[in-house]
Every structure is written in structure tokens, then in C-alpha cells.
Design an enzyme around this catalytic site. Structure first.
Site, short mmCIF file in Angstrom:
data_model
loop_
_atom_site.label_atom_id
_atom_site.label_comp_id
_atom_site.label_asym_id
_atom_site.label_seq_id
_atom_site.Cartn_x
_atom_site.Cartn_y
_atom_site.Cartn_z
N ARG A 158 24.89 -12.42 -2.09
CA ARG A 158 23.91 -13.57 -2.74
C ARG A 158 22.41 -13.14 -2.47
NH1 ARG A 158 26.05 -18.22 -1.06
NH2 ARG A 158 25.96 -17.55 0.77
N ASN B 104 29.08 -16.84 -4.26
CA ASN B 104 31.08 -16.45 -4.11
C ASN B 104 31.63 -17.29 -4.48
OD1 ASN B 104 29.57 -14.56 -2.21
ND2 ASN B 104 30.20 -16.45 -0.49
#
Length: 85
Positions: free
Chosen positions: A18, A36
């Protein structure tokens, strides 16, 4: 301004995926998020120019960063249209 959503699967959680995606998106002038998901995937939503979104999609599909990630696929996902916010 256009927007796109991608679902990235594979080993993409707990390996700074990320953060790397955010860095790439910011460098391309995009705004959005990478989150997530419970199934182990990462949901990426980005908005900006069409060219920048194309570049992000290409990066998501080919990137080997971070090195510990093992991305199996990045696929465009559909937005659900909202009548009101």
C-alpha cells in the site's frame, strides 16, 4: 477528472504494498486510497487524469515492488454509481 478502482491480489499485505502504491500514485498526481481487504487483497481507488490512471494501472499490473510482494493479479473493478452522497 476520472476515477478507477483496482483489486490487487496475491501476497500484497504486510509487505509495504500500500505504501509503495501510494508513493506511485502521488508521483502521478493522483488522489485516492489503497486499503487492505479481509480476503487478503488490496483495494485501490484513484482519481485524476486518464493518462495518470493508465500509468497507475500499468504499474499495478507489472510492479515488483515492494520486493517481498507476490502479486498474482491486478484487475479493474467497477464502481457502484451513487445518486446522492
Amino acid at each position: 477528472m476520472q476515477a478507477a478502482r483496482f483489486v490487487v491480489s496475491g501476497v500484497v499485505q504486510g509487505v509495504y504494498y500500500r505504501a509503495c502504491t501510494r508513493q506511485r500514485a502521488v508521483a502521478l498526481g493522483l488522489v485516492g486510497h489503497a486499503r487492505n481487504q479481509a480476503d487478503g487483497s488490496v483495494d485501490v481507488v484513484a482519481a485524476g487524469s486518464a493518462a495518470a490512471l493508465d500509468a497507475l494501472e500499468a504499474w499495478l499490473c507489472r510492479a515488483r515492488r515492494p520486493p517481498r510482494s507476490r502479486r498474482s493479479r491486478a484487475r479493474p473493478a467497477r464502481f457502484r454509481r451513487l445518486k446522492t452522497l
